[in-house]
Design a protein around this motif. Structure first.
Motif, PDB file in Angstrom:
ATOM      1  N   UNK A  74       0.754  -1.401   0.046  1.00  0.00           N
ATOM      2  CA  UNK A  74       0.149   0.051  -0.003  1.00  0.00           C
ATOM      3  C   UNK A  74       1.124   1.149  -0.046  1.00  0.00           C
ATOM      4  N   UNK A  75       0.598   2.029  -0.770  1.00  0.00           N
ATOM      5  CA  UNK A  75       0.987   3.688  -0.910  1.00  0.00           C
ATOM      6  C   UNK A  75      -0.023   4.680  -0.632  1.00  0.00           C
ATOM      7  N   UNK A  76       0.045   5.400   0.441  1.00  0.00           N
ATOM      8  CA  UNK A  76      -0.882   6.526   0.393  1.00  0.00           C
ATOM      9  C   UNK A  76      -0.564   7.862   0.309  1.00  0.00           C
ATOM     10  N   UNK A  77      -1.650   8.784   0.024  1.00  0.00           N
ATOM     11  CA  UNK A  77      -1.313  10.200  -0.210  1.00  0.00           C
ATOM     12  C   UNK A  77      -0.695  11.097   0.598  1.00  0.00           C
ATOM     13  N   UNK A  78      -0.537  10.385   2.183  1.00  0.00           N
ATOM     14  CA  UNK A  78       0.319  11.087   3.147  1.00  0.00           C
ATOM     15  C   UNK A  78       1.841  10.737   3.120  1.00  0.00           C
TER      16      UNK A  78
END
Length: 592
Positions: free
Chosen positions: A370-374
């Protein structure tokens, strides 16, 4: 080509980075003349038009044009904003004799070969158009076509000249009572698609036969077929009128014109396609023979999804409804019903319901990245367990264990770690589970009761730890395909913040909005949701999807506490769910 490129460069000089794209466009356009691959003596079938002429006002002109349009084949090359893009791709790549490979895929799948005017058989199309018009009552019509070719591009115009249509003077359904089916057909006439005074229409007659077939199949006529009916049209009555007679064919099988009733019903709960020897063990529940026993699933739960009854007239609606509901239970991978004539009474049918059990338990492990915008990124692991028949009533138990590790890979807080562990369980009953008796709903969709509980622990290192508890009790049912009800009378959520560091307290102190989002509150409420959609009706030009939700929290608790004389809540002393135990002695949210 240089002139074309200069033209694109002139109008894209303001957008420096776009010059390369303009160059590509110039090359593409110059290399892809629409008529590049059209043989000499032929032309590209570029377009066609349909014209309908009549001295009378045509109330069905748009339907006539649509019907005539459907007879034109082949169609011209598809266009986007007037440009045959797929044809240009084909011309750019070039034809190939190979049946596979990249070039074949680009030329014939992404692209499209030119549709030539020589492929258009106007004589055949005109004949089909005339037949279509006659089917709508426009006898003695005339259809012609003209083709104009310019710059190797051809456009064909089909012109239909229509006389006044033949109208229906009378509709006569079968007379006499020699067979019950004739009387039943007459009783269905008031809902007929064929009306006196309307235009003669063959499609309406076909639709009427199908309607009668569907209705009669629900009134005991198991062997009936629409092919057993025939329409006879008398056009000699004059004044461009016809009389329409509906009759049963003389050679129609007698079995198709008789009603049948259900006799014995057998439910095989462990059927396999390889079974050849019928089982011996039989358990009778009411008037149903349950085979072999209740070791896998209890009979009373299956009976809720069986809409066949001994002695009732055969009904195709009850047949399809039973199969749909049995498959919707979730514990069977195959369901079918076969009818065989009763050995003692030729007008009765024995119904054999065959059910093949689905895999009862399953375990699945899923790895995620997973990669997130934060800027948080990391791996996750989800382990799921399913039991499709937990209590021998097709109850679905789903247990999910979720673990995640994330670290911030950029920004001012690079290196910040986060751990998450979650465990949730959901138990779904394929029926209403309530303290009172609920009548079985006659719908293709199984009503469901869901009980869900869950817990999630989040450890944001250097900042805080969070405990999230949730539980719900909900009902879901669909009385019809377009309508879905979701009622959650009990919805509980509790978020508890723990081990908050001074660093995070400083951040909360500087951001009021963030501080409010982390306040500990107890949500105890209900959710009511109604969904309407007609998206499954693909023939409609406009589809609708509407979701209406009413979310309530704390209103009932607050009203009870007011009736019990509790002090009015204040910001410093808000009302809590309960005084004891201590973990529920928390302020509860109230909103609508």
């Amino acid at each position: 080509m240089s002139k074309l490129y200069q033209y694109f460069r002139r109008y894209t000089s303001f957008f420096g980075p776009c010059r390369f794209g303009a160059l590509l466009a110039a090359v593409f356009l110059s290399a892809c003349s629409a008529t590049k691959t059209v043989p000499e003596g032929d032309a590209l079938f570029w377009n066609y038009k349909i014209e309908v002429k009549s001295d009378q006002k045509l109330i069905d002109k748009s339907e006539i044009e649509t019907g005539m349009d459907g007879t034109v084949f082949p169609k011209p090359n598809a266009k986007f904003l007037g440009i045959p893009m797929k044809l240009w791709i084909h011309n750019l790549v070039g034809p190939t004799d190979k049946k596979k490979g990249l070039k074949h895929w680009l030329s014939y799948t992404v692209g499209q070969p030119p549709v030539l005017l020589s492929e258009l058989d106007t004589t055949r199309i005109q004949g089909v158009m005339r037949a279509k018009l006659e089917n709508r009552g426009y006898f003695e019509n005339h259809v012609s076509s003209t083709t104009e070719v310019k710059n190797k591009k051809g456009e064909t115009t089909f012109t239909a000249t229509l006389p006044p249509p033949y109208k229906i003077r009378k509709v006569i359904y079968p007379e006499g009572d020699s067979l019950p089916v004739l009387k039943d057909i007459r009783e269905l006439q008031r809902f007929s698609f064929i009306k006196e005074g309307e235009n003669y229409n063959l499609d309406a007659m076909i639709a009427e036969r199908d309607r009668l077939n569907e209705r009669l199949k629900n009134e005991g006529y198991y062997y009936f077929s629409s092919d057993m009916l025939i329409f006879r049209v008398d056009s000699t009555v004059g004044n461009r009128q016809v009389d329409v007679y509906l009759q049963a064919k003389r050679d129609a099988p007698k079995d198709g014109l008789r009603q049948y009733r259900i006799d014995d019903i057998y439910v095989f709960t462990n059927y396999l396609l390889t079974d050849t020897i019928p089982p011996v063990d039989t358990l009778k529940i009411a008037d149903v023979h349950y085979i072999p026993n209740e070791n896998y699933i209890r009979g009373k739960h299956i009976m809720r999804s069986v809409f066949l009854e001994k002695g009732q007239l055969y009904s195709n609606r009850n047949h399809t409804l039973t199969i749909s509901r049995l498959m919707g239970m979730g514990s069977f991978s195959y369901a079918n019903i076969r009818y065989v004539p009763d050995t003692l009474d030729p007008y009765k049918l024995d119904a054999n319901i065959y059910l093949t059990q689905a895999m009862k338990k399953s375990l699945r492990v899923e790895m995620q990245a997973v990669t997130k915008s934060n800027n948080f990124a990391g791996p996750g692991l989800t382990t799921s367990f399913r039991n499709r028949n937990t209590f021998k009533g097709s109850e679905l138990l789903a247990v999910n264990l979720v673990t995640r590790y994330e670290t911030q890979i950029g920004g001012q807080s690079a290196g910040l770690n986060s751990y998450e562990v979650g465990l949730n369980a959901e138990l779904t009953f394929p029926r209403f589970v309530a303290p009172f008796k609920v009548k079985t709903i006659r719908s293709d969709f199984v009503p469901k009761t869901r009980i869900a509980v869950g817990y999630t622990f989040l450890d944001r290192v250097q900042y805080f730890q969070m405990n999230n508890y949730n539980a719900s009790y909900s009902y879901n049912w669909r009385p019809k395909r377009t309508l879905t009800w979701e009622v959650t009378p009990v919805n509980i959520q509790f978020v508890q913040l723990a081990n908050v560091t001074d660093t995070f307290n400083t951040i909360l102190g500087n951001n009021t909005f963030l501080r409010r989002s982390f306040e500990q509150q107890f949500i105890f409420g209900s959710i009511y949701q109604l969904i309407y959609t007609n998206q499954m009706r693909h023939w409609k030009s406009t589809n609708i999807f509407n979701r209406t939700t009413l979310d309530l929290s704390g209103n009932t608790i607050n009203a009870v506490k007011s009736l019990m004389g509790s002090d009015s809540p204040t910001e410093e002393n808000p009302r809590t769910f309960a005084t004891k135990p201590s973990f529920v002695n928390k302020p509860f949210s109230q909103y609508t």
